[in-house]
Scaffold this active site. Structure first.
Site, PDB file in Angstrom:
ATOM      1  N   SER A 269      17.776  -3.289 -32.003  1.00  0.00           N
ATOM      2  CA  SER A 269      18.815  -2.365 -32.467  1.00  0.00           C
ATOM      3  C   SER A 269      19.145  -1.268 -31.460  1.00  0.00           C
ATOM      4  CB  SER A 269      18.382  -1.729 -33.791  1.00  0.00           C
ATOM      5  OG  SER A 269      18.272  -2.712 -34.796  1.00  0.00           O
TER       6      SER A 269
ATOM      7  N   GLU B  47     -18.180  19.848  23.216  1.00  0.00           N
ATOM      8  CA  GLU B  47     -17.846  18.616  23.926  1.00  0.00           C
ATOM      9  C   GLU B  47     -17.658  18.772  25.424  1.00  0.00           C
ATOM     10  OE1 GLU B  47     -17.502  15.410  22.521  1.00  0.00           O
ATOM     11  OE2 GLU B  47     -18.537  16.439  20.894  1.00  0.00           O
TER      12      GLU B  47
END
Length: 802
Positions: free
Chosen positions: A477, A89
């Site tokens: 239950s 770059e």
């Protein structure tokens, strides 16, 4: 005109042009510079970074972000990675002062030759200025501003500081910002582990991350890698031989990082909602929070598998509903071609679900196609679908939900599970179908309330409704242990005898109409005199109603609140049958009081939250706040609170061990360790539960339909819910040593005659060693059947029964 005079005029003209240009540049600089962003702000670089969620062992289980970025200090960046980006770059990066005029001229010539913009002349410093301080518009004014800012940056920041900004800010494709996120995305590595070849491939991405994506265009990514390696060699960072070796290195591009671990979605979504509610979207998605949770990843995945497998098994017991659809003969090839295109990226794997097309059959098997592959289903393995009849494509399909035959036309699309990928590429398959019922499973550590696993449904992808914490269902239950615990504190003992006999409750409404309620047991039978222990183990409804009436509704309701039940509770005797809707989390938390020896701890699924700077924001550990709570800091959860005695907690656990050994929860005996548990089944079998625990872990399994309807005949808690609990617990306790429940020193064990509830000798024919709270054991001895006496507030003559 003489040549000398001409040169003089030309010199003056040139000087005038230079001065004019300088003046214009100076004017432009003065005009532009005043509105430029301050470079000083870059010294406090705080970009959006990801929020990460961790399991209890530090594994990343979820990430939340708008820009997937993980900041990496310069000192952690490998030198070859820095060199790769610099070579590709900005080769003059360490020599220029922010602007590389030679590169600008070279790029301008290239662009003129190409008739468009094909190369930029921006330095790394300029790229940082553009991405962090300016807009991305392509104008000369922006380039001018960029150059000024780049020069200013070079005056105020070190080269290392600029690289830190650049390598953490740059976009590298597929939602990855910065080199660390990209290293994880493409190579599943930390940035420090990257090879030269991998560094070069990352450095080739900034020019066009989408075009050169290693996922989408590997050949293009390799060409960019070659370019970067050659540039590194040209700049002297590596030798030509190293460049060639790196290019020849075989790279493995991993699938994109799955930022939500399979099976953990219900848990992590609950965490996400909490963070969004308490910290807001901006901090959640941009603030880089570090969230440590209580989830045990192994348990969580085992829980998800247990819920899914159990729901499929339940659905198969309800029958086969038939094919998903039937393709006309002309549609089959097109369907298979499209399917193969979607499968090309990954070969089929065993134990995965797919759609397949029925192409034929014989007496032993069904023949199908899955994309380009052939597969078979053994008829013997599909018996749950009844007798399968394969018919012509123009015949109607029919399932066997009501029994009988299943009719499958040729071209039927059915769901299958791959059981084996054979050596020749063919597939062994099993017939499947998506279940209609839903399930939930929650597991927590009773010692500290930490939620270890949370599954809120069959598939988070199709339903995000978390049934563990959002669904209020009738417990049936499963509510009984709470009532029995209250009764123990009202003078009942495990040996107390009660009559299980028919009762009638009459009530007159405000309009004067009289109604009757005749409660009954699940089996429609009455067994007469029964012990407190046996009544809970066998889940006798009428006995529980009698106990509730005896101890008082108000007392029982307050007791349930003490155990952590916050749901609205009915002020009538139906409470004994589980008529109060509550969440699985709520009921599991109440059971954890028994498992913990009577101590209530609020469930918690978040252990610690830190901000991006490492400051603890929330924690369950007071030790994380040695100087006390500061601004924005909070202690999670509530301090453990003793709500019932260790004696009562142990007695309930001991009673629930009987429910596993001799009662409705016997399936849980397969764990081969001390287990306490209770089934729950509601009227018309609309909800099925199993809640149980070992000393280290309590878990609840629930099954039902979102739109309430019967689960089907015999689909009780033991059959519909317990298998998921068992499957989960077998995996969850695999590495936990078997342990007995701690027995408080105050517990008294006495030999009793279970027929009378009185003391007996240790050589008696009928004998049970029973556990009692201090001073509650009987003092009389059982001598003969005349001693039979049921403690029942519905006074009946025992001679009527015996």
């Amino acid at each position: 005109m003489s040549i000398g005079r001409l040169l003089k005029y030309l010199s003056l003209l040139l000087l005038f042009m230079v001065v004019s240009a300088a003046g214009l540049l100076a004017a432009a600089y003065v005009y532009v510079a005043g509105d430029l962003p301050r470079v000083d702000t870059l010294s406090d670089y705080r970009p959006p970074i990801i929020t990460r969620v961790y399991s209890d062992d530090g594994a990343v289980i979820a990430e939340y972000s708008r820009e997937r970025r993980i900041l990496v200090p310069v000192e952690r960046l490998p030198q070859q990675l820095v060199n790769a980006f610099v070579a590709a770059e900005d080769s003059q990066f360490f020599r220029h002062q922010g602007i590389d005029f030679i590169s600008i001229v070279r790029a301008a010539i290239r662009n003129l030759q190409a008739g468009g913009i094909v190369q930029g002349g921006s330095t790394i410093t300029q790229q940082v200025a553009k991405s962090m301080l300016l807009t991305p518009e392509r104008k000369f004014s922006r380039k001018f501003k960029e150059a000024i800012l780049a020069w200013r940056m070079e005056q105020r920041l070190s080269k290392e500081g600029i690289l830190y900004l650049y390598l953490n800010q740059i976009y590298l494709g597929h939602a990855a910002y910065g080199v660390q996120a990209a290293a994880e995305n493409y190579f599943n590595k930390d940035v420090q582990e990257l090879t030269l070849a991998e560094c070069a491939m990352l450095a080739g991405l900034p020019q066009a991350p989408s075009r050169f994506s290693p996922y989408r265009n590997f050949s293009g990514a390799k060409e960019r890698q070659r370019y970067v390696l050659n540039r590194m060699a040209d700049e002297g960072f590596i030798s030509a031989d190293e460049a060639r070796a790196a290019f020849a290195e075989e790279l493995t591009i991993h699938p994109r990082v799955n930022r939500h671990i399979a099976g953990a979605a219900y848990f992590t979504e609950q965490v996400r909602r909490y963070l969004e509610q308490n910290y807001g979207e901006d901090l959640l998605y941009n603030g880089g929070l570090e969230v440590h949770t209580s989830m045990n990843l192994g348990m969580q995945q085992a829980a998800q598998a247990a819920v899914r497998d159990n729901l499929r098994d339940h659905d198969k017991r309800r029958g086969y509903r038939g094919p998903l659809r039937v393709l006309a003969p002309a549609e089959v090839d097109d369907f298979l071609l499209r399917q193969q295109e979607s499968l090309d990226s990954a070969a089929p794997e065993a134990d995965t679900l797919h759609e397949a097309v029925l192409t034929g059959s014989d007496e032993r098997r069904l023949r199908l196609r899955l994309g380009a592959r052939s597969g078979t289903i053994e008829r013997s393995e599909a018996r749950w679908a009844g007798t399968i009849e394969v018919v012509a494509a123009d015949r109607p399909a029919a399932g066997n939900a009501n029994g009988g035959r299943t009719r499958l036309p040729l071209g039927s699309v059915v769901q299958v599970r791959i059981t084996k990928v054979n050596a020749d590429g063919s597939l062994s398959l099993a017939l499947e179908q998506e279940p209609l019922a839903q399930g939930a499973l929650i597991a927590l550590d009773p010692r500290n309330g930490l939620v270890r696993a949370m599954v809120g449904g069959y598939d988070f992808g199709t339903s995000q409704f978390n049934r563990t914490i959002q669904a209020r269902r009738l417990p049936g239950s499963a509510i009984k242990p709470l009532i029995y615990a209250a009764a123990l504190d009202r003078g009942y003992t495990p040996a107390t005898l009660i009559l299980d006999n028919p009762v009638i409750y009459r009530e007159v409404s405000a309009s004067g109409e009289e109604t009757e309620w005749r409660p009954k047991n699940y089996d429609d039978k009455f067994i007469g005199q029964t012990s407190f222990r046996e009544a809970l183990a066998l889940s006798r409804n009428v006995v529980t109603i009698k106990i509730l009436e005896d101890i008082g509704l108000g007392y029982a309701l307050n007791y349930a609140r003490k155990l952590g039940i916050e749901a609205p509770l009915p002020r009538d005797l139906t409470l004994a049958l589980g008529s109060a809707a509550m969440t699985p989390m709520e009921l599991t938390s109440a059971y954890s009081v028994f498992a913990s020896g009577g101590v209530r701890t609020s469930p918690s699924y978040i252990v610690r939250i830190k901000d991006r700077d490492g400051r603890v924001l929330e924690s369950i550990d007071p030790g994380d706040f040695p100087m006390g709570l500061g601004a924005g800091q909070r202690l999670l959860g509530q301090s453990p609170e003793r709500v019932i005695s260790p004696t009562t907690a142990y007695l309930v656990t001991n009673l629930l061990e009987s429910a596993v050994q001799d009662g409705t929860g016997q399936r849980a005996k397969v764990l081969n360790r001390p287990v306490a548990g209770k089934t729950g089944t509601t009227n018309e079998l609309k909800d099925a539960w199993f809640i149980g625990y070992v000393p280290q872990l309590v878990a609840a399994s629930w099954v039902g339909y979102d739109q309430e309807r019967s689960l089907g005949r015999y689909e009780t808690g033991a059959r519909a819910a317990a298998p998921a609990w068992i499957s989960f617990m077998q995996e969850a306790v695999r590495d936990l040593p078997p342990a007995h429940f701690p027995v408080p020193d105050s517990i008294e064990f006495r030999p009793i005659d279970p027929r009378t509830g009185l003391l007996t000798t240790e050589d008696a024919e009928h004998l049970r060693f029973e556990a009692f709270a201090p001073g509650s054991a009987p003092t009389r001895y059982s001598m003969d059947e005349k001693d039979l006496k049921a403690q029942d507030f519905f006074r009946l003559d025992l001679e009527d029964l015996y």
